[in-house]
Scaffold this active site. Sequence first.
Site, PDB file in Angstrom:
ATOM      1  N   TYR A 120      18.424  -5.288 -20.081  1.00  0.00           N
ATOM      2  CA  TYR A 120      18.446  -6.743 -20.329  1.00  0.00           C
ATOM      3  C   TYR A 120      18.068  -7.513 -19.052  1.00  0.00           C
ATOM      4  O   TYR A 120      17.279  -8.460 -19.102  1.00  0.00           O
ATOM      5  CB  TYR A 120      19.843  -7.121 -20.811  1.00  0.00           C
ATOM      6  CG  TYR A 120      20.032  -8.558 -21.243  1.00  0.00           C
ATOM      7  CD1 TYR A 120      19.604  -8.996 -22.502  1.00  0.00           C
ATOM      8  CD2 TYR A 120      20.675  -9.471 -20.424  1.00  0.00           C
ATOM      9  CE1 TYR A 120      19.811 -10.309 -22.911  1.00  0.00           C
ATOM     10  CE2 TYR A 120      20.896 -10.793 -20.823  1.00  0.00           C
ATOM     11  CZ  TYR A 120      20.459 -11.200 -22.069  1.00  0.00           C
ATOM     12  OH  TYR A 120      20.674 -12.504 -22.470  1.00  0.00           O
TER      13      TYR A 120
ATOM     14  N   ILE B 130      18.133  -9.774 -27.761  1.00  0.00           N
ATOM     15  CA  ILE B 130      19.211  -8.836 -28.114  1.00  0.00           C
ATOM     16  C   ILE B 130      19.759  -8.197 -26.840  1.00  0.00           C
ATOM     17  O   ILE B 130      19.096  -8.205 -25.801  1.00  0.00           O
ATOM     18  CB  ILE B 130      18.741  -7.705 -29.065  1.00  0.00           C
ATOM     19  CG1 ILE B 130      17.576  -6.914 -28.451  1.00  0.00           C
ATOM     20  CG2 ILE B 130      18.376  -8.253 -30.432  1.00  0.00           C
ATOM     21  CD1 ILE B 130      17.280  -5.597 -29.165  1.00  0.00           C
ATOM     22  N   THR B 131      20.961  -7.641 -26.952  1.00  0.00           N
ATOM     23  CA  THR B 131      21.498  -6.784 -25.885  1.00  0.00           C
ATOM     24  C   THR B 131      21.785  -5.405 -26.484  1.00  0.00           C
ATOM     25  O   THR B 131      22.111  -5.296 -27.672  1.00  0.00           O
ATOM     26  CB  THR B 131      22.813  -7.356 -25.303  1.00  0.00           C
ATOM     27  OG1 THR B 131      23.709  -7.629 -26.390  1.00  0.00           O
ATOM     28  CG2 THR B 131      22.578  -8.631 -24.516  1.00  0.00           C
TER      29      THR B 131
HETATM   30  P1  NDP Z   1      22.461 -14.570 -30.939  1.00  0.00           P
HETATM   31  O1  NDP Z   1      22.730 -13.100 -30.936  1.00  0.00           O
HETATM   32  O2  NDP Z   1      23.547 -15.487 -31.363  1.00  0.00           O
HETATM   33  O3  NDP Z   1      21.149 -14.880 -31.822  1.00  0.00           O
HETATM   34  C1  NDP Z   1      19.991 -14.148 -31.587  1.00  0.00           C
HETATM   35  C2  NDP Z   1      18.866 -14.713 -32.413  1.00  0.00           C
HETATM   36  O4  NDP Z   1      17.681 -13.934 -32.144  1.00  0.00           O
HETATM   37  C3  NDP Z   1      19.122 -14.609 -33.920  1.00  0.00           C
HETATM   38  O5  NDP Z   1      18.610 -15.759 -34.552  1.00  0.00           O
HETATM   39  C4  NDP Z   1      18.310 -13.379 -34.327  1.00  0.00           C
HETATM   40  O6  NDP Z   1      17.843 -13.414 -35.674  1.00  0.00           O
HETATM   41  C5  NDP Z   1      17.137 -13.485 -33.379  1.00  0.00           C
HETATM   42  N1  NDP Z   1      16.471 -12.192 -33.178  1.00  0.00           N
HETATM   43  C6  NDP Z   1      16.999 -11.064 -32.639  1.00  0.00           C
HETATM   44  N2  NDP Z   1      16.093 -10.064 -32.678  1.00  0.00           N
HETATM   45  C7  NDP Z   1      14.967 -10.577 -33.238  1.00  0.00           C
HETATM   46  C8  NDP Z   1      13.696 -10.054 -33.590  1.00  0.00           C
HETATM   47  N3  NDP Z   1      13.359  -8.773 -33.326  1.00  0.00           N
HETATM   48  N4  NDP Z   1      12.793 -10.864 -34.181  1.00  0.00           N
HETATM   49  C9  NDP Z   1      13.095 -12.170 -34.453  1.00  0.00           C
HETATM   50  N5  NDP Z   1      14.278 -12.727 -34.163  1.00  0.00           N
HETATM   51  C10 NDP Z   1      15.212 -11.937 -33.573  1.00  0.00           C
HETATM   52  O7  NDP Z   1      21.965 -14.910 -29.465  1.00  0.00           O
HETATM   53  P2  NDP Z   1      22.265 -16.178 -28.533  1.00  0.00           P
HETATM   54  O8  NDP Z   1      22.076 -17.414 -29.310  1.00  0.00           O
HETATM   55  O9  NDP Z   1      23.517 -15.926 -27.808  1.00  0.00           O
HETATM   56  O10 NDP Z   1      21.086 -16.023 -27.447  1.00  0.00           O
HETATM   57  C11 NDP Z   1      19.827 -16.648 -27.609  1.00  0.00           C
HETATM   58  C12 NDP Z   1      18.979 -16.324 -26.383  1.00  0.00           C
HETATM   59  O11 NDP Z   1      19.642 -16.765 -25.208  1.00  0.00           O
HETATM   60  C13 NDP Z   1      18.741 -14.827 -26.196  1.00  0.00           C
HETATM   61  O12 NDP Z   1      17.449 -14.592 -25.713  1.00  0.00           O
HETATM   62  C14 NDP Z   1      19.772 -14.451 -25.149  1.00  0.00           C
HETATM   63  O13 NDP Z   1      19.385 -13.313 -24.442  1.00  0.00           O
HETATM   64  C15 NDP Z   1      19.778 -15.693 -24.293  1.00  0.00           C
HETATM   65  N6  NDP Z   1      20.997 -15.872 -23.529  1.00  0.00           N
HETATM   66  C16 NDP Z   1      22.220 -15.982 -24.149  1.00  0.00           C
HETATM   67  C17 NDP Z   1      23.359 -16.163 -23.415  1.00  0.00           C
HETATM   68  C18 NDP Z   1      24.696 -16.311 -24.037  1.00  0.00           C
HETATM   69  O14 NDP Z   1      25.683 -16.385 -23.286  1.00  0.00           O
HETATM   70  N7  NDP Z   1      24.839 -16.390 -25.342  1.00  0.00           N
HETATM   71  C19 NDP Z   1      23.309 -16.215 -21.947  1.00  0.00           C
HETATM   72  C20 NDP Z   1      21.981 -16.101 -21.399  1.00  0.00           C
HETATM   73  C21 NDP Z   1      20.879 -15.934 -22.179  1.00  0.00           C
HETATM   74  P3  NDP Z   1      18.869 -13.121 -36.927  1.00  0.00           P
HETATM   75  O15 NDP Z   1      19.730 -14.364 -37.026  1.00  0.00           O
HETATM   76  O16 NDP Z   1      17.994 -12.956 -38.131  1.00  0.00           O
HETATM   77  O17 NDP Z   1      19.639 -11.915 -36.570  1.00  0.00           O
END
Ligand code: NDP
Length: 240
Positions: free
Chosen positions: A147, A85-86
Amino acid sequence: MSKVALVTGGTRGIGLAISMQLKEDGFQVVAIYHGNEEAAEKFRADTKCHAYKADVSNYEDCKAVFEKIKEEVGAIEILVNNAGITRDSTLHKMKPENWHAVIETNLTSCFYTSHIVINGMRERGFGRIINISSINGQKGQFGQTNYSAAKAGMIGFTKALALEGAAKGITVNAVCPGYIETDMTSAINKEVLDSIIRQIPITRMGKPEEIAAAVSFLASDKAAFITGATLSINGGQYMA
Ligand code: NDP
């Protein structure tokens, strides 16, 4: 029997692409999600894979759900720590709860999930742990002290655990995506996003599938000699 691969945050965004790629490459995929039931239901229907609800920032919750997965699906051999999350703001305005939420969901969760699966991996003499960090953990980012600290912490965690697992057949690697098209980045203001894209030599954002392909390779038997690595996938935006 195909190996069981667990992907946290595996029903949406980058995690969904990772789940789909791992499935295509012959793994039995289990996704963890937090609260988005609609995405989880669609994931189950589209992929025919399991999706379990758990909060990765809660050790007891993870332990109970992982135990259930072990009984219902099998021992976890591949662990992809992708949930994140962010909660952005400059440090002088940052609420302590937003510091803790980001550290616990992105970083402490890696300790929890790895802690739960590591003994089984050690006993079996095989394991793959892949931690999804970020370009912003490598270079720092304005408005993201929480983050950037969490994602940088994941890189140190990866290297230390790689040393501990190496002689037991367990590899541990970090993948650092740059800006990827998902719900997370769609929340960024358009002007800010345009200015970020101008800093990317490949002149576009990345696609979730471009991260997933690398993760699935790191999970494969072919990647047995890669451990403790930090793989940057960012269109040339930051060359660490
Ligand atoms: P999204 O916000 O699209 O998805 C986040 C996912 O994490 C969702 O499936 C959410 O579940 C799950 N999640 C969040 N909090 C929890 C929790 N407490 N317990 C279990 N599951 C949780 O993120 P992205 O796909 O964009 O990012 C995925 C990863 O990649 C992250 O770690 C992010 O920091 C990293 N990242 C992303 C970048 C980007 O540009 N998108 C760049 C660099 C890194 P639910 O669907 O139920 O909400």
